[in-house]
Scaffold this motif. Structure first.
Motif, PDB file in Angstrom:
ATOM      1  N   ARG A 219       0.829  -1.215   0.000  1.00 23.00           N
ATOM      2  CA  ARG A 219       0.000   0.000   0.000  1.00 23.00           C
ATOM      3  C   ARG A 219       0.857   1.257   0.000  1.00 23.00           C
ATOM      4  O   ARG A 219       0.600   2.210  -0.750  1.00 23.00           O
ATOM      5  N   PHE A 220       1.863   1.298   0.820  1.00 20.66           N
ATOM      6  CA  PHE A 220       2.739   2.479   0.889  1.00 20.66           C
ATOM      7  C   PHE A 220       3.549   2.628  -0.395  1.00 20.66           C
ATOM      8  O   PHE A 220       3.843   3.746  -0.832  1.00 20.66           O
ATOM      9  N   GLU A 234       5.142  11.824   2.416  1.00 21.71           N
ATOM     10  CA  GLU A 234       6.114  11.865   3.509  1.00 21.71           C
ATOM     11  C   GLU A 234       5.871  10.736   4.507  1.00 21.71           C
ATOM     12  O   GLU A 234       6.786  10.004   4.884  1.00 21.71           O
ATOM     13  N   GLU A 235       4.606  10.593   4.902  1.00 26.19           N
ATOM     14  CA  GLU A 235       4.288   9.515   5.829  1.00 26.19           C
ATOM     15  C   GLU A 235       4.528   8.149   5.193  1.00 26.19           C
ATOM     16  O   GLU A 235       4.988   7.209   5.870  1.00 26.19           O
ATOM     17  N   ALA A 236       4.214   8.026   3.896  1.00 22.40           N
ATOM     18  CA  ALA A 236       4.406   6.740   3.221  1.00 22.40           C
ATOM     19  C   ALA A 236       5.870   6.314   3.258  1.00 22.40           C
ATOM     20  O   ALA A 236       6.193   5.135   3.501  1.00 22.40           O
ATOM     21  N   LEU A 237       6.788   7.246   3.042  1.00 19.36           N
ATOM     22  CA  LEU A 237       8.220   6.928   3.104  1.00 19.36           C
ATOM     23  C   LEU A 237       8.639   6.521   4.515  1.00 19.36           C
ATOM     24  O   LEU A 237       9.425   5.585   4.706  1.00 19.36           O
ATOM     25  N   ALA A 238       8.100   7.231   5.506  1.00 17.12           N
ATOM     26  CA  ALA A 238       8.418   6.880   6.900  1.00 17.12           C
ATOM     27  C   ALA A 238       7.872   5.501   7.253  1.00 17.12           C
ATOM     28  O   ALA A 238       8.535   4.707   7.938  1.00 17.12           O
ATOM     29  N   ARG A 239       6.662   5.211   6.780  1.00 16.80           N
ATOM     30  CA  ARG A 239       6.067   3.903   7.058  1.00 16.80           C
ATOM     31  C   ARG A 239       6.833   2.787   6.344  1.00 16.80           C
ATOM     32  O   ARG A 239       6.954   1.669   6.863  1.00 16.80           O
ATOM     33  N   LEU A 240       7.321   3.072   5.156  1.00 21.63           N
ATOM     34  CA  LEU A 240       8.142   2.076   4.456  1.00 21.63           C
ATOM     35  C   LEU A 240       9.417   1.799   5.242  1.00 21.63           C
ATOM     36  O   LEU A 240       9.861   0.644   5.351  1.00 21.63           O
ATOM     37  N   THR A 241      10.010   2.854   5.790  1.00 22.37           N
ATOM     38  CA  THR A 241      11.208   2.671   6.623  1.00 22.37           C
ATOM     39  C   THR A 241      10.880   1.740   7.788  1.00 22.37           C
ATOM     40  O   THR A 241      11.631   0.795   8.089  1.00 22.37           O
ATOM     41  N   GLU A 242       9.767   1.995   8.431  1.00 22.82           N
ATOM     42  CA  GLU A 242       9.349   1.199   9.591  1.00 22.82           C
ATOM     43  C   GLU A 242       9.077  -0.251   9.212  1.00 22.82           C
ATOM     44  O   GLU A 242       9.530  -1.193   9.895  1.00 22.82           O
ATOM     45  N   ALA A 243       8.329  -0.447   8.111  1.00 20.23           N
ATOM     46  CA  ALA A 243       7.946  -1.806   7.712  1.00 20.23           C
ATOM     47  C   ALA A 243       9.161  -2.615   7.255  1.00 20.23           C
ATOM     48  O   ALA A 243       9.298  -3.800   7.603  1.00 20.23           O
ATOM     49  N   TYR A 244      10.031  -1.994   6.478  1.00 22.78           N
ATOM     50  CA  TYR A 244      11.217  -2.719   6.011  1.00 22.78           C
ATOM     51  C   TYR A 244      12.157  -3.067   7.162  1.00 22.78           C
ATOM     52  O   TYR A 244      12.763  -4.151   7.187  1.00 22.78           O
ATOM     53  N   MET A 245      12.294  -2.175   8.117  1.00 19.18           N
ATOM     54  CA  MET A 245      13.111  -2.491   9.293  1.00 19.18           C
ATOM     55  C   MET A 245      12.507  -3.656  10.065  1.00 19.18           C
ATOM     56  O   MET A 245      13.232  -4.519  10.587  1.00 19.18           O
ATOM     57  N   ALA A 246      11.181  -3.701  10.128  1.00 21.68           N
ATOM     58  CA  ALA A 246      10.498  -4.752  10.889  1.00 21.68           C
ATOM     59  C   ALA A 246      10.736  -6.131  10.296  1.00 21.68           C
ATOM     60  O   ALA A 246      10.787  -7.135  11.027  1.00 21.68           O
ATOM     61  N   GLU A 252      16.364  -1.274   1.945  1.00 24.68           N
ATOM     62  CA  GLU A 252      15.204  -0.495   1.467  1.00 24.68           C
ATOM     63  C   GLU A 252      14.770   0.513   2.534  1.00 24.68           C
ATOM     64  O   GLU A 252      14.326   1.619   2.206  1.00 24.68           O
ATOM     65  N   ALA A 253      14.909   0.123   3.794  1.00 24.59           N
ATOM     66  CA  ALA A 253      14.590   1.047   4.883  1.00 24.59           C
ATOM     67  C   ALA A 253      15.530   2.254   4.837  1.00 24.59           C
ATOM     68  O   ALA A 253      15.096   3.408   4.992  1.00 24.59           O
ATOM     69  N   GLN A 254      16.801   2.011   4.594  1.00 24.92           N
ATOM     70  CA  GLN A 254      17.784   3.099   4.498  1.00 24.92           C
ATOM     71  C   GLN A 254      17.462   4.022   3.312  1.00 24.92           C
ATOM     72  O   GLN A 254      17.568   5.255   3.416  1.00 24.92           O
ATOM     73  N   LEU A 276      14.797   5.727  13.524  1.00 24.86           N
ATOM     74  CA  LEU A 276      14.525   4.297  13.405  1.00 24.86           C
ATOM     75  C   LEU A 276      15.715   3.553  12.791  1.00 24.86           C
ATOM     76  O   LEU A 276      16.119   2.501  13.290  1.00 24.86           O
ATOM     77  N   VAL A 277      16.266   4.085  11.698  1.00 28.85           N
ATOM     78  CA  VAL A 277      17.404   3.386  11.082  1.00 28.85           C
ATOM     79  C   VAL A 277      18.655   3.475  11.972  1.00 28.85           C
ATOM     80  O   VAL A 277      19.457   2.539  12.034  1.00 28.85           O
ATOM     81  N   LYS A 278      18.796   4.588  12.668  1.00 28.31           N
ATOM     82  CA  LYS A 278      19.925   4.729  13.581  1.00 28.31           C
ATOM     83  C   LYS A 278      19.844   3.703  14.709  1.00 28.31           C
ATOM     84  O   LYS A 278      20.868   3.169  15.154  1.00 28.31           O
ATOM     85  N   SER A 279      18.597   3.443  15.161  1.00 26.62           N
ATOM     86  CA  SER A 279      18.430   2.452  16.227  1.00 26.62           C
ATOM     87  C   SER A 279      18.832   1.059  15.761  1.00 26.62           C
ATOM     88  O   SER A 279      19.110   0.169  16.569  1.00 26.62           O
TER      89      SER A 279
END
Length: 302
Positions: A219-220, A234-246, A252-254, A276-279
């Motif tokens: 969806r994102f 903007e939110e879609a990119l942030a959510r992609l970062t979150e989902a890919y990290m998960a 892809e998160a980076q 999130l990526v730093k963590s």
């Protein structure tokens, strides 16, 4: 007048017809009328007078008179429903006239003002089909698009009408780019696209809550690749970062975080993505081969 007198009167009128086929048909009609008349009772006199008299009931009214009556009802009486009937009557009584062409467009406009969007779409579509080369074809196409646009539902509901609005608005811009309606169509198109992106985000958030990260990413991804110019990207990119990290797809998160930071450095969503990526022990870093990077470079945003 009695039935017998009425029959005699009709026979007198038929006397000069002759003995041919038409005469036989009319004599048969006379017999049928004679049989039918007694059934109508005491009202037969008025009915017979109407039959014998010259019938002016269905005489066409002048096209310009009907058209101007429609304009009066539209502009002065503020009654678009009544106006649309007058414009339709022009088309019915004078179907091949220039007045009929004008009335068809005004009928679509009247329907639009009355909130009868389906009738507006029907009349405007007919106009575009019959008169594609008319200077007013752009306006007719715009009425089709506006009718769909005004029925766009909220993002929790099916967006079929929004997709129709988007297609119709794009048609205005594509076919009539220099018309005065193209500017308004572009503004409405952004609103429709934003609505479609909002729908994708709403569903994506639902999947994130369910921890169905793959479904959420799809969806994102749609928002990032198709609706980059909307406020939801903007939110879609942030959510992609979150989902890919998960799910452990850190590259892809980076990239999502890096593209977000490059295009929207002051966004609150970038700060979340960066943290999130730093963590995870890495930095935002763009992979130019990623669909995320390509989507933005295609628009000159990357």
């Amino acid at each position: 007048m009695s039935a017998q007198r009425m029959t005699l009167e009709l026979r007198r009128k038929l006397a000069n017809v002759g003995r041919g086929r038409l005469g036989r048909q009319l004599r048969l009609a006379t017999g049928l009328i004679a049989l039918a008349i007694p059934l109508s009772g005491c009202g037969t006199g008025a009915l017979w007078d109407k039959f014998l008299a010259k019938d002016d009931t269905f005489v066409d009214e002048p096209a310009d008179k009907l058209y101007n009556e429609g304009l009066y009802l539209m502009n002065q009486r503020k009654d678009p429903k009544a106006a649309s009937k007058k414009f339709e009557e022009v088309d019915r009584q004078h179907p091949y006239s220039d007045w009929a062409r004008k009335s068809l467009l005004m009928s679509a406009y009247a329907f639009y003002n009355a909130g009868d969007y389906d009738s507006c779409i029907g009349a405007a579509t007919r106009y575009v089909t019959l008169h594609p080369g008319s200077p007013d074809a752009a306006y007719a196409q715009y009425l089709i698009a506006a009718s769909h646009y005004d029925q766009i539902p909220d993002i929790t509901r099916d967006q079929g009408r929004t997709e129709k609005a988007t297609a119709a608005l794009e048609e205005v811009i594509r076919k009539y780019p220099t018309s005065e309606y193209a500017v308004s169509a572009k503004a409405k198109l952004e609103g429709a696209r934003d609505q479609l992106a909002g729908r994708e985000m709403n569903v994506g958030r639902y999947y994130m809550e369910k921890r169905d990260y793959t479904a959420a990413i799809n969806r994102f991804k749609t928002v990032v690749t198709r609706y980059q110019t909307t406020r939801h990207v903007e939110e879609a990119l942030a959510r992609l970062t979150e989902a890919y990290m998960a799910i452990g797809i850190v590259g892809e998160a980076q990239t999502a975080a890096a593209v977000l930071g490059h295009n929207f450095p002051d966004s609150r969503w970038y700060q979340d993505a960066y943290n999130l990526v730093k963590s995870g022990g890495v930095e935002p870093s763009e992979n130019t081969s990623s669909y995320i990077s390509k989507a933005f470079k295609k628009l000159g945003l990357g």
